[in-house]
Design a protein around this motif. Structure first.
Motif, PDB file in Angstrom:
ATOM      1  N   THR A  14      65.589  51.276 -47.587  1.00 55.08           N
ATOM      2  CA  THR A  14      65.929  50.394 -46.465  1.00 55.08           C
ATOM      3  C   THR A  14      67.387  49.959 -46.573  1.00 55.08           C
ATOM      4  O   THR A  14      68.142  49.993 -45.592  1.00 55.08           O
ATOM      5  CB  THR A  14      65.011  49.159 -46.448  1.00 55.08           C
ATOM      6  OG1 THR A  14      63.657  49.590 -46.445  1.00 55.08           O
ATOM      7  CG2 THR A  14      65.280  48.297 -45.225  1.00 55.08           C
ATOM      8  N   LEU A  15      67.803  49.562 -47.771  1.00 52.13           N
ATOM      9  CA  LEU A  15      69.192  49.170 -48.003  1.00 52.13           C
ATOM     10  C   LEU A  15      70.124  50.367 -47.835  1.00 52.13           C
ATOM     11  O   LEU A  15      71.258  50.222 -47.354  1.00 52.13           O
ATOM     12  CB  LEU A  15      69.339  48.570 -49.399  1.00 52.13           C
ATOM     13  CG  LEU A  15      68.558  47.270 -49.639  1.00 52.13           C
ATOM     14  CD1 LEU A  15      68.641  46.863 -51.104  1.00 52.13           C
ATOM     15  CD2 LEU A  15      69.083  46.148 -48.745  1.00 52.13           C
ATOM     16  N   PHE A  16      69.649  51.560 -48.211  1.00 50.59           N
ATOM     17  CA  PHE A  16      70.415  52.797 -48.037  1.00 50.59           C
ATOM     18  C   PHE A  16      70.836  52.955 -46.576  1.00 50.59           C
ATOM     19  O   PHE A  16      72.011  53.201 -46.271  1.00 50.59           O
ATOM     20  CB  PHE A  16      69.550  53.974 -48.492  1.00 50.59           C
ATOM     21  CG  PHE A  16      70.161  55.341 -48.311  1.00 50.59           C
ATOM     22  CD1 PHE A  16      70.786  55.978 -49.375  1.00 50.59           C
ATOM     23  CD2 PHE A  16      70.080  56.011 -47.100  1.00 50.59           C
ATOM     24  CE1 PHE A  16      71.329  57.245 -49.228  1.00 50.59           C
ATOM     25  CE2 PHE A  16      70.621  57.275 -46.942  1.00 50.59           C
ATOM     26  CZ  PHE A  16      71.252  57.897 -48.004  1.00 50.59           C
ATOM     27  N   TYR A  17      69.876  52.802 -45.675  1.00 47.84           N
ATOM     28  CA  TYR A  17      70.197  53.003 -44.258  1.00 47.84           C
ATOM     29  C   TYR A  17      70.987  51.836 -43.666  1.00 47.84           C
ATOM     30  O   TYR A  17      71.774  52.036 -42.729  1.00 47.84           O
ATOM     31  CB  TYR A  17      68.921  53.283 -43.460  1.00 47.84           C
ATOM     32  CG  TYR A  17      68.495  54.718 -43.609  1.00 47.84           C
ATOM     33  CD1 TYR A  17      69.229  55.738 -43.012  1.00 47.84           C
ATOM     34  CD2 TYR A  17      67.394  55.061 -44.383  1.00 47.84           C
ATOM     35  CE1 TYR A  17      68.860  57.064 -43.169  1.00 47.84           C
ATOM     36  CE2 TYR A  17      67.023  56.390 -44.545  1.00 47.84           C
ATOM     37  CZ  TYR A  17      67.763  57.385 -43.930  1.00 47.84           C
ATOM     38  OH  TYR A  17      67.411  58.708 -44.102  1.00 47.84           O
ATOM     39  N   MET A  18      70.826  50.647 -44.195  1.00 48.10           N
ATOM     40  CA  MET A  18      71.662  49.531 -43.739  1.00 48.10           C
ATOM     41  C   MET A  18      73.126  49.781 -44.142  1.00 48.10           C
ATOM     42  O   MET A  18      74.050  49.538 -43.351  1.00 48.10           O
ATOM     43  CB  MET A  18      71.147  48.219 -44.310  1.00 48.10           C
ATOM     44  CG  MET A  18      69.773  47.824 -43.773  1.00 48.10           C
ATOM     45  SD  MET A  18      69.061  46.347 -44.532  1.00 48.10           S
ATOM     46  CE  MET A  18      70.042  45.067 -43.728  1.00 48.10           C
ATOM     47  N   LEU A  19      73.336  50.271 -45.339  1.00 47.50           N
ATOM     48  CA  LEU A  19      74.692  50.617 -45.774  1.00 47.50           C
ATOM     49  C   LEU A  19      75.253  51.789 -44.972  1.00 47.50           C
ATOM     50  O   LEU A  19      76.459  51.832 -44.682  1.00 47.50           O
ATOM     51  CB  LEU A  19      74.686  50.966 -47.266  1.00 47.50           C
ATOM     52  CG  LEU A  19      74.633  49.779 -48.227  1.00 47.50           C
ATOM     53  CD1 LEU A  19      74.281  50.266 -49.628  1.00 47.50           C
ATOM     54  CD2 LEU A  19      75.957  49.039 -48.238  1.00 47.50           C
ATOM     55  N   LEU A  20      74.389  52.730 -44.594  1.00 44.71           N
ATOM     56  CA  LEU A  20      74.854  53.880 -43.823  1.00 44.71           C
ATOM     57  C   LEU A  20      75.369  53.460 -42.453  1.00 44.71           C
ATOM     58  O   LEU A  20      76.290  54.083 -41.912  1.00 44.71           O
ATOM     59  CB  LEU A  20      73.739  54.918 -43.692  1.00 44.71           C
ATOM     60  CG  LEU A  20      74.128  56.275 -43.099  1.00 44.71           C
ATOM     61  CD1 LEU A  20      75.278  56.919 -43.864  1.00 44.71           C
ATOM     62  CD2 LEU A  20      72.925  57.207 -43.064  1.00 44.71           C
ATOM     63  N   VAL A  21      74.789  52.419 -41.884  1.00 43.99           N
ATOM     64  CA  VAL A  21      75.326  51.889 -40.621  1.00 43.99           C
ATOM     65  C   VAL A  21      76.766  51.434 -40.824  1.00 43.99           C
ATOM     66  O   VAL A  21      77.651  51.676 -39.984  1.00 43.99           O
ATOM     67  CB  VAL A  21      74.449  50.724 -40.096  1.00 43.99           C
ATOM     68  CG1 VAL A  21      75.089  50.091 -38.856  1.00 43.99           C
ATOM     69  CG2 VAL A  21      73.047  51.207 -39.768  1.00 43.99           C
ATOM     70  N   ASP A  22      77.033  50.783 -41.959  1.00 47.88           N
ATOM     71  CA  ASP A  22      78.398  50.338 -42.239  1.00 47.88           C
ATOM     72  C   ASP A  22      79.317  51.524 -42.515  1.00 47.88           C
ATOM     73  O   ASP A  22      80.508  51.491 -42.167  1.00 47.88           O
ATOM     74  CB  ASP A  22      78.402  49.370 -43.420  1.00 47.88           C
ATOM     75  CG  ASP A  22      79.608  48.437 -43.402  1.00 47.88           C
ATOM     76  OD1 ASP A  22      80.071  48.076 -42.300  1.00 47.88           O
ATOM     77  OD2 ASP A  22      80.096  48.075 -44.487  1.00 47.88           O
ATOM     78  N   VAL A  23      78.791  52.564 -43.147  1.00 48.01           N
ATOM     79  CA  VAL A  23      79.577  53.790 -43.348  1.00 48.01           C
ATOM     80  C   VAL A  23      79.987  54.374 -42.002  1.00 48.01           C
ATOM     81  O   VAL A  23      81.152  54.758 -41.794  1.00 48.01           O
ATOM     82  CB  VAL A  23      78.773  54.823 -44.163  1.00 48.01           C
ATOM     83  CG1 VAL A  23      79.422  56.203 -44.110  1.00 48.01           C
ATOM     84  CG2 VAL A  23      78.641  54.362 -45.609  1.00 48.01           C
ATOM     85  N   TRP A  24      79.038  54.431 -41.064  1.00 49.81           N
ATOM     86  CA  TRP A  24      79.368  54.916 -39.715  1.00 49.81           C
ATOM     87  C   TRP A  24      80.459  54.068 -39.087  1.00 49.81           C
ATOM     88  O   TRP A  24      81.420  54.593 -38.522  1.00 49.81           O
ATOM     89  CB  TRP A  24      78.107  54.888 -38.839  1.00 49.81           C
ATOM     90  CG  TRP A  24      78.423  54.863 -37.377  1.00 49.81           C
ATOM     91  CD1 TRP A  24      78.826  55.910 -36.602  1.00 49.81           C
ATOM     92  CD2 TRP A  24      78.402  53.710 -36.514  1.00 49.81           C
ATOM     93  NE1 TRP A  24      79.061  55.498 -35.310  1.00 49.81           N
ATOM     94  CE2 TRP A  24      78.807  54.150 -35.236  1.00 49.81           C
ATOM     95  CE3 TRP A  24      78.087  52.369 -36.703  1.00 49.81           C
ATOM     96  CZ2 TRP A  24      78.898  53.278 -34.142  1.00 49.81           C
ATOM     97  CZ3 TRP A  24      78.172  51.503 -35.631  1.00 49.81           C
ATOM     98  CH2 TRP A  24      78.566  51.966 -34.371  1.00 49.81           C
ATOM     99  N   ARG A  25      80.346  52.753 -39.198  1.00 50.52           N
ATOM    100  CA  ARG A  25      81.334  51.850 -38.600  1.00 50.52           C
ATOM    101  C   ARG A  25      82.731  52.102 -39.156  1.00 50.52           C
ATOM    102  O   ARG A  25      83.713  52.204 -38.406  1.00 50.52           O
ATOM    103  CB  ARG A  25      80.919  50.392 -38.862  1.00 50.52           C
ATOM    104  CG  ARG A  25      81.903  49.355 -38.327  1.00 50.52           C
ATOM    105  CD  ARG A  25      81.474  47.957 -38.721  1.00 50.52           C
ATOM    106  NE  ARG A  25      81.595  47.719 -40.154  1.00 50.52           N
ATOM    107  CZ  ARG A  25      82.717  47.318 -40.755  1.00 50.52           C
ATOM    108  NH1 ARG A  25      83.828  47.131 -40.049  1.00 50.52           N
ATOM    109  NH2 ARG A  25      82.725  47.109 -42.068  1.00 50.52           N
ATOM    110  N   LEU A  26      82.814  52.226 -40.471  1.00 52.04           N
ATOM    111  CA  LEU A  26      84.115  52.416 -41.113  1.00 52.04           C
ATOM    112  C   LEU A  26      84.671  53.808 -40.875  1.00 52.04           C
ATOM    113  O   LEU A  26      85.869  53.978 -40.636  1.00 52.04           O
ATOM    114  CB  LEU A  26      83.984  52.150 -42.614  1.00 52.04           C
ATOM    115  CG  LEU A  26      83.716  50.699 -43.017  1.00 52.04           C
ATOM    116  CD1 LEU A  26      83.299  50.627 -44.470  1.00 52.04           C
ATOM    117  CD2 LEU A  26      84.934  49.833 -42.753  1.00 52.04           C
ATOM    118  N   ARG A  27      83.810  54.797 -40.960  1.00 51.12           N
ATOM    119  CA  ARG A  27      84.267  56.185 -40.824  1.00 51.12           C
ATOM    120  C   ARG A  27      84.905  56.432 -39.462  1.00 51.12           C
ATOM    121  O   ARG A  27      85.916  57.138 -39.355  1.00 51.12           O
ATOM    122  CB  ARG A  27      83.080  57.123 -41.021  1.00 51.12           C
ATOM    123  CG  ARG A  27      83.408  58.618 -40.917  1.00 51.12           C
ATOM    124  CD  ARG A  27      84.162  59.115 -42.115  1.00 51.12           C
ATOM    125  NE  ARG A  27      84.368  60.550 -42.100  1.00 51.12           N
ATOM    126  CZ  ARG A  27      84.946  61.235 -43.076  1.00 51.12           C
ATOM    127  NH1 ARG A  27      85.368  60.616 -44.147  1.00 51.12           N
ATOM    128  NH2 ARG A  27      85.096  62.539 -42.985  1.00 51.12           N
TER     129      ARG A  27
END
Length: 240
Positions: free
Chosen positions: A92-105
């Motif tokens: 669950t935390l993995f995918y929450m962090l991935l949202v932030d990766v998308w935002r930054l990328r």
């Protein structure tokens, strides 16, 4: 496939997977100084994502290996359940962090879609604390399993759509692969969620599902840690 052969394949794969995923996490940590300054915010989050994934899966698949060694899954339901609980929280935390990766990328604000995906993760984290999940059982209650995995699917498919949309717009080849790997992981996972209680052999689909996560780690490592920076920039890799 005979049950003994299925167990042998699962155990061999689980041990191999844990070695590979921890090796990739260690490689990311060891070579973090090689990441370009502009890429570091994304790389730091990717490293944390996979450290969490490896930690949770050490509980999940590691405890399953121990359970098999101690007489089987049914003889060790609490061990299996605790392992499932650990990976449920970390993914669950993995995918929450991935949202932030998308935002930054891609230099995007969270926007409505991003906040909805983060909210889905928070609701799932809370939902998993309810005793009705029966984490002490080998097979979870179907309705609660379906509910919490529906929220995970919202997280995963939602961020996959955001990543694919913006990766194609930016011609970001590595993140195109990340998006398609997420889709593959959920395509293999969906039948397990729906029918593993009725057809236990479907659980073997967790093997290609897990391989999709390893593919994401390898693609991210090559893009952020291992690629010559001039090549990465020529292909449109960037961090806003």
């Amino acid at each position: 496939m005979p049950e003994s052969a299925r167990v042998a394949v699962e155990v061999a794969f689980n041990v191999t997977y844990l070695v590979v995923v921890w090796f990739l996490v260690a490689l990311m940590w060891r070579n973090r100084g090689r990441v370009a300054a502009a890429d570091r915010p994304v790389a730091q989050r990717v490293l944390l994502m996979f450290a969490l994934l490896a930690l949770g899966d050490t509980g999940h698949v590691g405890f399953r290996v121990i359970a098999y060694a101690r007489g089987g899954l049914e003889a060790n339901p609490l061990l299996v359940g605790l392992g499932a609980l650990s990976t449920a929280y970390t993914v669950t935390l993995f995918y929450m962090l991935l949202v932030d990766v998308w935002r930054l990328r891609f230099g995007k604000p969270f926007g409505v879609a991003g906040w909805v995906l983060l909210a889905a993760g928070i609701v799932r984290l809370i939902l998993m604390a309810f005793p009705q999940n029966r984490w002490e059982q080998v097979v979870a209650p179907y309705d609660w399993s379906l509910l919490r995995n529906a929220l995970l699917t919202v997280q995963g498919v939602g961020v996959m759509l955001l990543i694919l949309r913006d990766a194609y717009r930016a011609n970001d080849r590595p993140f195109k692969w990340v998006g398609w790997s997420i889709l593959a992981s959920f395509a293999f996972y969906a039948p397990v969620i729906l029918w593993v209680a009725q057809v236990p052999a479907i659980g073997m689909l967790m093997i290609p599902k897990t391989c999709a996560y390893v593919a994401i780690a390898v693609v991210a490592y090559r893009a952020l840690w291992a690629e010559p920076k001039e090549v990465g920039r020529a292909q449109g890799l960037r961090v806003a």
